[in-house]
Design a protein around this motif. Structure first.
Motif, PDB file in Angstrom:
ATOM      1  N   ARG A 261      20.090   2.060 -44.330  1.00 44.22           N
ATOM      2  CA  ARG A 261      19.470   1.229 -45.358  1.00 44.22           C
ATOM      3  C   ARG A 261      17.960   1.107 -45.167  1.00 44.22           C
ATOM      4  N   HIS A 262      17.261   0.997 -46.311  1.00 44.42           N
ATOM      5  CA  HIS A 262      15.803   0.892 -46.298  1.00 44.42           C
ATOM      6  C   HIS A 262      15.342  -0.002 -47.441  1.00 44.42           C
ATOM      7  N   THR A 263      14.047  -0.351 -47.400  1.00 47.39           N
ATOM      8  CA  THR A 263      13.463  -1.196 -48.438  1.00 47.39           C
ATOM      9  C   THR A 263      12.161  -0.579 -48.912  1.00 47.39           C
TER      10      THR A 263
ATOM     11  N   ASP B 251      10.050  -0.237 -45.656  1.00 49.81           N
ATOM     12  CA  ASP B 251      10.596  -0.966 -44.509  1.00 49.81           C
ATOM     13  C   ASP B 251       9.577  -1.877 -43.836  1.00 49.81           C
TER      14      ASP B 251
ATOM     15  N   SER C 271      19.863   3.184 -49.663  1.00 49.38           N
ATOM     16  CA  SER C 271      20.359   3.858 -48.462  1.00 49.38           C
ATOM     17  C   SER C 271      20.208   5.359 -48.614  1.00 49.38           C
TER      18      SER C 271
ATOM     19  N   SER D 284      15.805  -5.435 -56.597  1.00 51.33           N
ATOM     20  CA  SER D 284      16.521  -6.554 -55.974  1.00 51.33           C
ATOM     21  C   SER D 284      15.769  -7.855 -56.185  1.00 51.33           C
TER      22      SER D 284
ATOM     23  N   THR E 103       8.866  -1.389 -51.388  1.00 49.56           N
ATOM     24  CA  THR E 103       8.153  -2.465 -52.076  1.00 49.56           C
ATOM     25  C   THR E 103       6.934  -1.900 -52.798  1.00 49.56           C
TER      26      THR E 103
ATOM     27  N   GLU F 113      10.779  -5.129 -55.374  1.00 50.63           N
ATOM     28  CA  GLU F 113      11.417  -4.700 -54.123  1.00 50.63           C
ATOM     29  C   GLU F 113      12.749  -4.026 -54.422  1.00 50.63           C
ATOM     30  N   TYR F 114      13.024  -2.954 -53.682  1.00 51.36           N
ATOM     31  CA  TYR F 114      14.235  -2.165 -53.892  1.00 51.36           C
ATOM     32  C   TYR F 114      14.946  -1.914 -52.569  1.00 51.36           C
ATOM     33  N   LYS F 115      16.240  -2.147 -52.548  1.00 45.86           N
ATOM     34  CA  LYS F 115      17.077  -1.846 -51.401  1.00 45.86           C
ATOM     35  C   LYS F 115      17.831  -0.550 -51.690  1.00 45.86           C
TER      36      LYS F 115
END
Length: 205
Positions: free
Chosen positions: A131-133, A96, A69, A24, A135, A65-67
């Protein structure tokens, strides 16, 4: 019908597959085309320049960074296909916005593919449905040549055993039971109830 089947498959699959080049946002050098990489390209960093200043709370460094689910709550294992960790610059992963997890000599499986990519098991993490992130942060240069270097092809977060095989997505073999969390967000161990009316069947394998 094909679209419906595809949607149902994604809703049931116990893993998430992320193409590294589809971040992202990132401050890596470039996206490199490669026919032997998953998705036909990979995310590359190879420079001696100092990284840009960070405005986040996970430290400075080159970042991606990656978004994503997940469709069910559970403990997920994070795998990364990319530079062997022994050859890469030091880096961390964060989920997160939590604490940074340094990656050093991560266990690997499956052998090299594409001449340079290796699947490494970075760690396990409990993730709730939704949803999560993720990095990835390259925190410093390699000792041997003072270069910030890391190539990433793909990630796989799986709540079932995953045995990497190049660019092949995991086969869905056994779905784990649903996870129930207590008030503190910790998994509750379920008691097994014997089924007196159950008869074991030999299924074709």
């Amino acid at each position: 019908i094909a679209r419906l089947i595809g949607d149902m498959t994604r809703a049931l699959q116990p893993f998430v597959w992320l193409e590294a080049e589809s971040a992202s946002s990132h401050t890596f050098d470039s996206v490199v085309s490669d026919s032997e990489a998953s998705g036909g390209s990979y995310l590359s960093l190879d420079t001696d320049r100092l990284p840009p200043s960070s405005t986040g709370d996970v430290g400075s460094g080159y970042r991606a960074e990656y978004k994503f689910s997940v469709n069910a709550t559970g403990t997920y294992t994070l795998w990364m296909a990319g530079s062997p960790t022994r050859d890469a610059a030091p880096f961390t992963y964060t989920l997160d916005g939590g604490g940074a997890n340094p990656v050093e000599d991560a266990p690997n499986e499956g052998g090299l593919y594409g001449g340079k990519f290796l699947w490494s098991r970075l760690g396990d993490a409990p993730l709730a449905h939704g949803r999560h992130t993720l990095t990835i942060t390259v925190t410093g240069p390699r000792e041997r040549d003072s270069r910030y270097a890391l190539a990433i092809d793909a990630f796989c977060l799986s709540r079932v055993p995953f045995h990497p095989n190049g660019t092949q997505l995991p086969a869905i073999e056994v779905l784990p039971p649903p996870v129930v969390l207590d008030k503190k967000g910790k998994p509750v161990k379920q008691k097994e109830v014997p089924d007196k009316d159950h008869t074991d069947l030999d299924l074709p394998g």
